[in-house]
Design a protein around this motif. Structure first.
Motif, PDB file in Angstrom:
ATOM      1  N   LYS A 135      10.108   2.873  15.968  1.00  0.00           N
ATOM      2  CA  LYS A 135      10.178   1.390  15.683  1.00  0.00           C
ATOM      3  C   LYS A 135       9.273   0.732  14.485  1.00  0.00           C
ATOM      4  N   PRO A 136       9.861   0.298  13.494  1.00  0.00           N
ATOM      5  CA  PRO A 136       8.820  -0.041  12.402  1.00  0.00           C
ATOM      6  C   PRO A 136       7.838  -1.016  13.002  1.00  0.00           C
ATOM      7  N   GLN A 137       6.838  -1.084  12.110  1.00  0.00           N
ATOM      8  CA  GLN A 137       5.759  -1.860  12.206  1.00  0.00           C
ATOM      9  C   GLN A 137       5.850  -3.330  11.355  1.00  0.00           C
ATOM     10  N   ARG A 138       5.502  -4.319  12.202  1.00  0.00           N
ATOM     11  CA  ARG A 138       5.776  -5.852  11.569  1.00  0.00           C
ATOM     12  C   ARG A 138       4.999  -5.619   9.979  1.00  0.00           C
ATOM     13  N   GLY A 139       5.624  -5.939   9.001  1.00  0.00           N
ATOM     14  CA  GLY A 139       4.986  -6.102   7.780  1.00  0.00           C
ATOM     15  C   GLY A 139       4.728  -4.679   7.050  1.00  0.00           C
TER      16      GLY A 139
END
Length: 162
Positions: free
Chosen positions: A70-74
């Motif tokens: 899951k990508p991290q926000r920002g």
């Protein structure tokens, strides 16, 4: 082995079966001691590949053989690290002999060290049903000094042919 054999016997269409495993960092620890260690929170003991209620059996598809992080926000997505292999059958798969012979060349050693994962993925992509037993059936010794655990940080992001 008997637990896995019962699952294969009860699921005629299942060609490949994996199971959860108990992890131990002690080379002399028995399966029962390692399993008890997971229940007591003993450092070095854990269970890998549990995806559902204990004893349940799930069918796997091709997407299950990949780990999508899951990508991290920002944070910009680094695709070389966003997808990783997920080797469900890991170190003790059980499969139907009748199916494995249909996949020439079997284990493709040109993609070593992922020839096992490659074979399971080709089985699933060719229509074989892969199943996973959510019960630990064996112990896997994790040695921090083994060839595949040494210097992992420097290998991350290294190009790989899959």
């Amino acid at each position: 082995l008997m637990a896995k054999a019962r699952v294969l016997d009860s699921r005629e269409k299942c060609a490949l079966l994996s199971s959860a495993i108990v992890i131990s960092t002690s080379p002399t620890q028995t399966f029962n001691d390692a399993l008890r260690g997971t229940e007591q929170g003993t450092p070095g003991n854990s269970i890998w590949f549990m995806r559902g209620p204990k004893g349940s059996v799930q069918q796997l598809d091709a997407a299950d053989f990949f780990l999508f992080k899951k990508p991290q926000r920002g944070v910009p997505v680094n695709m070389s690290r966003a997808i990783a292999s997920q080797n469900w059958p890991h170190n003790s798969p059980m499969w139907r002999k009748s199916f494995i012979y249909l996949l020439a060349p079997g284990f493709d050693t040109s993609v070593d060290p992922i020839s096992d994962w490659d074979l399971w993925l080709r089985m699933v992509c060719s229509g074989a049903a892969a199943c996973h037993l959510n019960s630990p059936t064996h112990t896997y010794f994790v040695d921090p000094n083994s060839h595949n655990r040494r210097d992992v940080a420097s290998a991350e992001g290294a190009p790989r042919r899959i």
